[in-house]
Write a protein that holds these residues in place. Structure first.
Motif, PDB file in Angstrom:
ATOM      1  N   LEU A  98      47.229  51.537  31.622  1.00 35.77           N
ATOM      2  CA  LEU A  98      46.439  52.455  32.223  1.00 35.77           C
ATOM      3  C   LEU A  98      46.254  53.580  31.256  1.00 35.77           C
ATOM      4  O   LEU A  98      47.276  54.278  30.907  1.00 35.77           O
ATOM      5  N   GLY A  99      45.089  54.150  30.834  1.00 41.20           N
ATOM      6  CA  GLY A  99      44.941  55.231  30.011  1.00 41.20           C
ATOM      7  C   GLY A  99      43.629  55.433  29.190  1.00 41.20           C
ATOM      8  O   GLY A  99      42.534  54.911  29.356  1.00 41.20           O
ATOM      9  N   LYS A 100      44.079  55.710  27.582  1.00 38.16           N
ATOM     10  CA  LYS A 100      43.000  55.781  26.744  1.00 38.16           C
ATOM     11  C   LYS A 100      43.523  55.351  25.284  1.00 38.16           C
ATOM     12  O   LYS A 100      44.712  55.610  25.278  1.00 38.16           O
ATOM     13  N   VAL A 101      42.877  54.473  24.728  1.00 39.92           N
ATOM     14  CA  VAL A 101      43.036  54.056  23.311  1.00 39.92           C
ATOM     15  C   VAL A 101      42.035  54.759  22.473  1.00 39.92           C
ATOM     16  O   VAL A 101      40.810  54.570  22.783  1.00 39.92           O
ATOM     17  N   ILE A 102      42.492  55.244  21.448  1.00 46.22           N
ATOM     18  CA  ILE A 102      41.706  56.084  20.394  1.00 46.22           C
ATOM     19  C   ILE A 102      41.996  55.591  19.140  1.00 46.22           C
ATOM     20  O   ILE A 102      43.131  55.694  18.605  1.00 46.22           O
ATOM     21  N   ASN A 103      41.116  54.843  18.035  1.00 52.12           N
ATOM     22  CA  ASN A 103      41.073  54.854  16.798  1.00 52.12           C
ATOM     23  C   ASN A 103      40.405  55.403  16.000  1.00 52.12           C
ATOM     24  O   ASN A 103      38.945  55.424  16.122  1.00 52.12           O
ATOM     25  N   ILE A 104      41.033  56.508  15.224  1.00 48.92           N
ATOM     26  CA  ILE A 104      39.921  57.398  14.405  1.00 48.92           C
ATOM     27  C   ILE A 104      39.631  56.615  13.033  1.00 48.92           C
ATOM     28  O   ILE A 104      38.734  57.150  12.290  1.00 48.92           O
ATOM     29  N   ASP A 105      40.070  55.395  12.952  1.00 46.64           N
ATOM     30  CA  ASP A 105      39.749  54.764  11.385  1.00 46.64           C
ATOM     31  C   ASP A 105      40.129  53.325  11.619  1.00 46.64           C
ATOM     32  O   ASP A 105      41.026  52.750  11.245  1.00 46.64           O
ATOM     33  N   GLY A 106      39.250  52.537  12.535  1.00 45.82           N
ATOM     34  CA  GLY A 106      39.536  51.199  12.570  1.00 45.82           C
ATOM     35  C   GLY A 106      39.254  50.303  13.852  1.00 45.82           C
ATOM     36  O   GLY A 106      38.352  50.919  14.554  1.00 45.82           O
ATOM     37  N   CYS A 107      39.935  49.686  14.303  1.00 46.45           N
ATOM     38  CA  CYS A 107      39.555  48.673  15.593  1.00 46.45           C
ATOM     39  C   CYS A 107      40.714  49.045  16.754  1.00 46.45           C
ATOM     40  O   CYS A 107      41.760  49.323  16.492  1.00 46.45           O
ATOM     41  N   ALA A 108      40.091  49.032  17.975  1.00 42.89           N
ATOM     42  CA  ALA A 108      41.056  49.425  19.381  1.00 42.89           C
ATOM     43  C   ALA A 108      40.682  48.233  20.368  1.00 42.89           C
ATOM     44  O   ALA A 108      39.764  47.952  20.337  1.00 42.89           O
ATOM     45  N   GLY A 109      41.906  48.027  21.079  1.00 39.28           N
ATOM     46  CA  GLY A 109      41.721  47.204  22.174  1.00 39.28           C
ATOM     47  C   GLY A 109      42.650  47.652  23.396  1.00 39.28           C
ATOM     48  O   GLY A 109      43.630  48.429  22.991  1.00 39.28           O
ATOM     49  N   GLN A 113      37.982  54.081  22.455  1.00 39.79           N
ATOM     50  CA  GLN A 113      37.261  54.798  21.458  1.00 39.79           C
ATOM     51  C   GLN A 113      37.720  54.097  20.009  1.00 39.79           C
ATOM     52  O   GLN A 113      38.879  54.006  19.730  1.00 39.79           O
ATOM     53  N   ALA A 114      36.689  53.922  19.119  1.00 41.03           N
ATOM     54  CA  ALA A 114      36.815  53.442  17.899  1.00 41.03           C
ATOM     55  C   ALA A 114      35.821  53.748  16.846  1.00 41.03           C
ATOM     56  O   ALA A 114      34.755  53.745  17.446  1.00 41.03           O
ATOM     57  N   THR A 115      36.136  53.713  15.780  1.00 37.58           N
ATOM     58  CA  THR A 115      35.111  53.978  14.686  1.00 37.58           C
ATOM     59  C   THR A 115      34.362  52.604  14.127  1.00 37.58           C
ATOM     60  O   THR A 115      33.457  52.739  13.697  1.00 37.58           O
ATOM     61  N   SER A 116      35.236  51.475  14.360  1.00 39.06           N
ATOM     62  CA  SER A 116      34.648  50.360  13.954  1.00 39.06           C
ATOM     63  C   SER A 116      34.403  49.398  15.160  1.00 39.06           C
ATOM     64  O   SER A 116      33.247  49.172  15.531  1.00 39.06           O
TER      65      SER A 116
END
Length: 265
Positions: A180-191, A216-219
């Motif tokens: 539960l929450g937030k996943v942030i990728n500032i350079d790549g993939c996120a799940g 959130q993800a840049t890719s």
């Protein structure tokens, strides 16, 4: 700690038994940090742990001075009495050969059952970036490991492959876990569960997990995983908001793979 495998006119049943007189009990934050002294030990969470006094918790896992040898967690940790681990902040870390970061930097042949992590804040800076960097709330790199009944609540931010529970899931099992929450990728993939999966039909058991998150993800952003190197999935549930150039209900598929089972509701 005893592992019994039983089969009686039906599927295999795995039964894990422990002796409270011999298993190591974790009563304090210091006890938890001391897992580093025996990464193949067997542990039972025996109290609520509040990490708010630690500005930057260093991931569990031995790293040699030359950074060439990383000893992952290879033991057992269980939480049958549902104690909580709370207020953990994980920022800049010592580099390790796996380039993996989380509450545990890496695990191999480990068993983790019932950990409840609340108010987690993982914020890995670009300094730790490698082409194979993996960042997870619970484990950076999950290798031949079983995780069951775990719950993570918080924010996981990083680079490379970033997941709410694990950065990279390799030939491992994850059952009945929640992020539960937030996943942030500032350079790549996120799940929501994992940044990437590396599995096959003979080793996979990723099912009955739940994700409620903003990703959130840049890719690439996926509700369950960012990128997939496998061809088989079981039933998981995800309610997510995705922000990325490419977004997927599950995750992007490696060109040699094909979804053959639904993976989310």
């Amino acid at each position: 700690w005893t592992h019994v495998v039983s089969q009686y006119y039906g599927p295999l049943v795995h039964i894990y038994c422990y002796d409270e007189n011999t298993i190591t009990k974790i009563n304090t934050v210091e006890d938890f940090i001391n897992i580093n002294n025996n990464l193949e030990g067997e542990y039972l969470l025996n109290n609520n742990l509040d990490f708010s006094s630690i500005d930057n918790f260093q991931s569990i896992g031995y790293i040699s001075e030359d950074k060439e040898i990383t000893h992952p967690f290879m033991g057992v940790i269980i939480n049958p009495y549902k104690y909580t681990i709370s207020n953990i902040t994980i920022k800049e870390q010592k580099e390790n050969q796996y380039h993996s970061y989380g509450l545990f930097n890496a695990t191999r042949d480990a068993y983790i059952n019932g950990l409840i992590v609340e108010n987690l804040n993982v914020d890995m800076p670009p300094k730790n970036k490698s082409w194979k960097t993996t960042v997870g709330g619970l484990v950076g790199k999950l290798d031949y490991t079983t995780i069951v009944n775990c719950s993570i609540n918080g924010i996981v931010k990083g680079i490379g492959y970033v997941g709410g529970i694990v950065g990279e899931l390799y030939y491992s099992k994850m059952i009945n876990c929640v992020f539960l929450g937030k996943v942030i990728n500032i350079d790549g993939c996120a799940g929501g569960l994992a940044g990437s999966y590396w599995l096959n039909t003979y080793s996979i058991d990723v099912r009955k997990n739940k994700v409620v998150a903003e990703i959130q993800a840049t890719s690439i952003a996926g509700k369950i995983t960012g990128i997939i190197y496998t061809d088989y999935y079981n039933d998981n549930e995800a309610t997510c908001t995705l922000y990325a150039p490419r977004v997927y209900e599950f995750g992007s598929i490696d060109e040699d793979s094909q979804i053959i089972h639904p993976s989310y509701k």
